[in-house]
Write an enzyme that holds these catalytic residues in place. Structure first.
Site, PDB file in Angstrom:
ATOM      1  N   SER A 151       7.260  38.251 -36.702  1.00 14.06           N
ATOM      2  CA  SER A 151       8.475  38.661 -35.606  1.00 14.06           C
ATOM      3  C   SER A 151       9.395  37.816 -36.060  1.00 14.06           C
ATOM      4  O   SER A 151       9.465  36.738 -36.486  1.00 14.06           O
ATOM      5  CB  SER A 151       8.002  38.128 -34.234  1.00 14.06           C
ATOM      6  OG  SER A 151       6.936  38.882 -33.598  1.00 14.06           O
ATOM      7  N   GLU A 235       2.444  28.240 -26.629  1.00 14.37           N
ATOM      8  CA  GLU A 235       2.850  29.855 -26.815  1.00 14.37           C
ATOM      9  C   GLU A 235       3.254  30.610 -25.322  1.00 14.37           C
ATOM     10  O   GLU A 235       3.881  31.244 -25.191  1.00 14.37           O
ATOM     11  CB  GLU A 235       2.057  30.547 -27.442  1.00 14.37           C
ATOM     12  CG  GLU A 235       2.624  31.896 -27.848  1.00 14.37           C
ATOM     13  CD  GLU A 235       1.696  32.591 -28.875  1.00 14.37           C
ATOM     14  OE1 GLU A 235       2.373  33.478 -29.488  1.00 14.37           O
ATOM     15  OE2 GLU A 235       0.570  32.178 -29.322  1.00 14.37           O
TER      16      GLU A 235
END
Length: 386
Positions: A151, A235
């Site tokens: 990403s 995360e």
């Protein structure tokens, strides 16, 4: 569980809401927006008083900021990987020199990061990475290999890379966590991956002798697996609650579509809509319980439970969005004609993108294995069994 907002939190909410109302305006360049956030001190609220250029905020204030940001319609963040993944990892595992070098530029929005973990054949099975980092005579590392599903690699200035620094090592042994500059023409190549939605949110990244300095190995050579697992624990924190604000907005649009199409009169559709709403509330309370540190709420299984909950929920919402639209779900927002190319509306994009929700960020199968083995203590699945 006690998780409420104090008078100080509500004052912080008014400050955040007011600032966002004054600064969020239409389409904005994402890199410029990061600098705007950094200049105002909104990056790194959870880092603590470390002197790295960020203001401090309590856990509940971090939740307030995340929720208000999501409600404001502000641009999607291009700096969240550096702020929410790398920075907490450096604070926990990095040297003082690494913190001093890399945290201030993240805090002011000047340097953007991407994550070099997954590879072809080593996505959910992260221990199977094959990217190599060999020590050169000048003490630097030369990195060779390929990463995928990266990403924001096309925007990033730096990439934290999990690579194999010990020749012939296997699985989680012999790995190191390296900080690699992306601006190395001829040594780092980024190739966008076109998705079903027509967009390119992910990339392939090829390293061909890319340089990494010895002092940019976090935790020391060979400690890569420990550092990588530490990062994965960050995360799914406060940002999960902001994600749920976005989910609530999408659910609202699906309900509106059901009313317009008349599908809401179907009792089965109504039951599915109510179930989606109820499950979203459960996700919120689970996230608050985990952040609040309730007994039994944390531990190795908490991130996996969170990922299982939202991945399946969001995928089912995409399917429901198409169901309530009926046959019109397969047609673009404009009547198709050769001179008017097919385009996706928001609900069609939701359906197509959410097909990957149960795979990226750790597949459902991997999350269930983590819960089974690390939390419940069940026997490991025999290798080689089909």
């Amino acid at each position: 569980m006690e998780f409420g907002f104090t008078a100080e939190d509500e004052a912080f909410r008014l400050e955040a809401r007011g600032w966002l109302a004054r600064h969020v305006e239409g389409e904005q360049d994402r890199r410029t927006w990061e600098r705007t956030l950094g200049k105002a001190g909104w990056i790194g609220l959870g880092w603590g008083a470390g002197g790295y250029g960020n203001r401090t905020a309590t856990l509940t204030q971090q939740v307030v900021w995340a929720e208000e940001y999501a409600r404001s319609g502000a641009p999607s963040r291009s700096g969240h990987i550096g702020e929410n993944l790398l920075a907490p990892t450096l604070l926990a595992q990095g040297s003082e020199e690494q913190k001093a070098r890399f945290l201030p530029p993240i805090a002011v929005g000047e340097e953007l990061w991407c994550q070099g973990y997954s590879e072809p054949g080593a996505g959910s099975d992260l221990a199977g990475v094959r990217t190599k980092a060999e020590r050169a005579s000048d003490g630097t590392y030369r990195i060779t290999g390929q990463k995928i599903w990266t990403s924001l690699a096309h925007e990033a200035d730096w990439c934290f890379v999990l690579a194999r620094t010990e020749a012939e090592s296997r699985r989680h042994h012999g790995l190191s966590f390296l900080l690699v500059a992306m601006d190395q023409p001829g040594r780092v190549e980024v190739r966008p991956i076109r998705q079903l939605t027509g967009t390119s949110d992910f990339n392939e990244v090829f390293f061909d002798g890319a340089h990494a300095r010895a002092e940019h190995v976090v935790g020391g050579e060979g400690a890569g697996w420990k550092v990588a697992m530490s990062l994965l624990g960050f995360e799914r924190g406060v940002s999960t609650l902001a994600q749920q604000i976005g989910f609530a907005g999408e659910l609202g649009r699906v309900v509106e579509a059901a009313v317009r199409s008349g599908a809401v009169r179907d009792p089965v559709v109504r039951e599915r809509l109510v179930r989606q709403w109820a499950e979203l509330r459960v996700m919120r309370w689970n996230a608050l319980r985990t952040l609040g540190g309730s007994a039994g709420a944390g531990g190795a299984g908490a991130p996996s439970v969170s990922k299982l909950l939202w991945g399946g929920w969001h995928q089912r919402l995409g399917e429901l969005a198409m169901q309530v639209r009926g046959a019109g779900a397969s047609v673009g927002p404009r009547e198709w004609a050769p001179s008017s190319p097919y385009e996706l509306d928001a609900l069609q994009h939701l359906f197509l993108f959410s097909r990957a929700d149960t795979i990226y960020g750790g597949s459902d199968q991997v999350q269930r294995t983590i819960i089974a083995e690390r939390v419940l203590g069940l026997p490991r699945e025999p290798k080689g069994v089909v």
